[in-house]
Design a protein around this motif. Structure first.
Motif, short mmCIF file in Angstrom:
data_model
loop_
_atom_site.label_atom_id
_atom_site.label_comp_id
_atom_site.label_asym_id
_atom_site.label_seq_id
_atom_site.Cartn_x
_atom_site.Cartn_y
_atom_site.Cartn_z
N GLY A 1 -12.83 -1.39 -7.97
CA GLY A 1 -12.71 -0.88 -9.32
C GLY A 1 -11.54 0.05 -9.57
N HIS A 2 -10.64 0.18 -8.60
CA HIS A 2 -9.49 1.07 -8.76
C HIS A 2 -8.37 0.39 -9.54
N ASP A 3 -7.68 1.16 -10.36
CA ASP A 3 -6.45 0.73 -11.02
C ASP A 3 -5.37 0.70 -9.94
N THR A 4 -4.90 -0.47 -9.56
CA THR A 4 -4.08 -0.62 -8.35
C THR A 4 -2.69 -1.16 -8.66
N VAL A 5 -1.67 -0.51 -8.10
CA VAL A 5 -0.30 -0.98 -8.22
C VAL A 5 0.25 -1.20 -6.83
N GLU A 6 0.95 -2.32 -6.63
CA GLU A 6 1.55 -2.64 -5.34
C GLU A 6 3.03 -2.27 -5.38
N ILE A 7 3.48 -1.54 -4.37
CA ILE A 7 4.88 -1.12 -4.29
C ILE A 7 5.48 -1.63 -2.99
N ASP A 8 6.41 -2.57 -3.10
CA ASP A 8 7.19 -3.04 -1.95
C ASP A 8 8.33 -2.05 -1.77
N MET A 9 8.26 -1.25 -0.72
CA MET A 9 9.15 -0.11 -0.60
C MET A 9 10.62 -0.51 -0.47
N GLY A 10 11.42 0.07 -1.36
CA GLY A 10 12.86 -0.02 -1.28
C GLY A 10 13.44 1.38 -1.24
N ARG A 11 14.76 1.48 -1.39
CA ARG A 11 15.41 2.79 -1.34
C ARG A 11 15.07 3.64 -2.56
N ASP A 12 14.47 3.02 -3.59
CA ASP A 12 14.07 3.75 -4.79
C ASP A 12 12.61 4.15 -4.74
N VAL A 13 12.05 4.24 -3.53
CA VAL A 13 10.60 4.47 -3.39
C VAL A 13 10.15 5.77 -4.04
N ALA A 14 10.97 6.83 -3.98
CA ALA A 14 10.57 8.10 -4.59
C ALA A 14 10.41 7.95 -6.09
N GLN A 15 11.35 7.26 -6.73
CA GLN A 15 11.28 7.05 -8.17
C GLN A 15 10.06 6.21 -8.54
N ARG A 16 9.81 5.16 -7.76
CA ARG A 16 8.69 4.27 -8.09
C ARG A 16 7.34 4.95 -7.90
#
Length: 315
Positions: A32-47
Motif C-alpha cells: 500500500g505504499h506510494d512507491t517511486v523507483e530510482i535508477d541511480m545516476g549522477r543526479d541521484v541527490a536531485q532525484r
C-alpha cells in the motif's frame, strides 16, 4: 508512506540491483505504499530531493551504494533509509577492516595478506591453492582460486584476464576446502544456515545469480555445533560491525577439521533481494513472506531513524 526504491547504479552488480529493486518496489506497492523507483545516476541527490520520500529502500549492490558513499549522501539530505549507515558500510565492504574488528571479537576468519597484482606475475604470495579477491567488492566479483594448475587452468599473466588485470591490489587468502555456507541476520536474529552446492565448484558471481547453477540446502545438514557456531558468528559480526536491518555472512567449512575448519569470509550489508537471493529464502524458511520481509526492513529503518534523531547520529 512514500517509499523511494534506490537501485541500479554503475557497479559490477547493476543488473542484480535492478532485479532486487523491481521486486522490492512491487512488494512496497502490494503493502500500500506510494512507491517511486530510482535508477541511480549522477543526479541521484536531485532525484531523491524531488521524490521527498518518507523512507528510501536502498536496493543498491556494490560501490557506491554499499560502501558508505550513498549512505553519507542520504545522511546529508536528512533522509531515512534502510540497511546500514555510512561507517558500518565503509568498514564491512573492506575485507581487511572487517577482519580487524571481527577477529578480536572471536570470529574466525582466514589469514591473508594484501599483495600488489604486479607481484603475482613473478611469485605466488601463498602456497597453492589460494584465493585472490578484491579488497572492496562484493558478490564474489573478481575472485580467483589459484590451484596447482593456476586458476582452473588459466595462468596468471598480464595477457590473461583475471582480477590481477582489473585491480592494482588484491587480498590473498588460503583456500579453504569444503562447504559453502551462509547465514542471514534480520534485526537481531540469525535466521538459518544455508549450504550452497554449485555445479562449477565455486560459488562465484555467475553461480549466485544464474538459475540452476547452485543448489540451496536450507537448513543445511550440519553437525549441531557447526550450525550453532555459524549462527553465533553471523550475529556477532552483525552486532560488532553495527549492521542494521539485515546482513548476510558467508562461510567456508572444512568438515575434515571439525569446528576448527569454520571461517567467516565476508559480511554483506546490502544482501540481494532477487528470486534467487538467500535472505528472502531464509526468511521464507522462518515463515516470513517476501512482502513481510520488505515491510519489516522499512519499519526497522523508521525505528532506527527515530533512535538516531533522539541520540544525535547514525553509525
Amino acid at each position: 508512506m512514500k517509499v523511494a526504491v534506490l537501485m541500479g547504479g554503475w557497479s559490477a552488480e547493476r543488473e542484480v540491483s535492478l532485479t532486487s529493486g523491481r521486486g522490492i518496489a512491487a512488494a512496497c506497492r502490494s503493502l500500500g505504499h506510494d512507491t517511486v523507483e530510482i535508477d541511480m545516476g549522477r543526479d541521484v541527490a536531485q532525484r531523491l530531493t524531488e521524490a521527498a520520500p518518507d523512507v528510501v529502500f536502498n536496493a543498491l549492490h556494490g560501490t557506491p551504494g554499499e560502501d558508505g558513499t550513498v549512505q553519507g549522501l542520504m545522511d546529508l539530505l536528512g533522509l531515512t533509509y534502510t540497511h546500514s549507515g555510512l561507517t558500518t558500510s565503509a568498514i564491512a565492504i573492506d575485507k581487511e577492516l572487517t577482519k580487524a574488528l571481527l577477529v578480536p571479537a572471536g570470529v574466525p576468519m582466514p589469514r591473508g595478506k594484501l599483495v600488489a597484482s604486479e607481484s603475482l606475475f613473478t611469485a605466488d604470495p601463498l602456497p597453492r591453492p589460494y584465493v585472490l579477491k578484491p579488497v572492496n567488492e562484493g558478490s564474489s566479483v573478481g575472485v580467483a582460486i589459484v590451484t596447482g594448475e593456476s586458476n582452473y587452468g588459466h595462468p596468471i599473466r598480464r595477457d590473461v584476464p583475471g582480477p590481477w588485470t582489473e585491480f592494482a591490489t588484491l587480498l590473498a587468502e588460503p583456500f579453504i576446502a569444503g562447504k559453502e555456507l551462509t547465514v542471514a541476520v534480520l534485526g537481531d536474529e540469525a535466521l538459518a544456515v544455508t549450504e550452497l552446492q554449485t555445479a562449477q565448484g565455486f560459488y562465484d558471481y555467475e553461480a549466485k545469480y544464474t538459475d540452476g547453477l547452485t543448489r540451496h540446502i536450507c537448513p543445511a545438514e550440519l553437525p549441531a555445533e557447526v550450525e550453532a557456531a555459524c549462527l553465533a558468528h553471523a550475529l556477532t559480526a552483525h552486532r560488532v560491525l553495527g549492521c542494521r536491518g539485515t546482513s548476510r555472512s558467508d562461510f567456508r567449512w572444512d568438515p575434515a577439521q571439525g569446528l576448527a575448519g569454520l571461517f567467516l569470509l565476508e559480511v554483506n550489508t546490502q544482501p540481494g533481494m532477487t528470486p534467487l537471493s538467500l535472505v528472502p529464502e531464509q526468511a521464507r524458511y522462518r515463515g516470513i513472506s517476501y512482502e513481510q520481509l520488505v515491510g519489516r526492513l522499512i519499519d526497522m529503518a523508521i525505528a532506527d531513524a527515530a533512535i538516531d534523531k533522539a541520540g544525535g547520529g547514525r553509525a
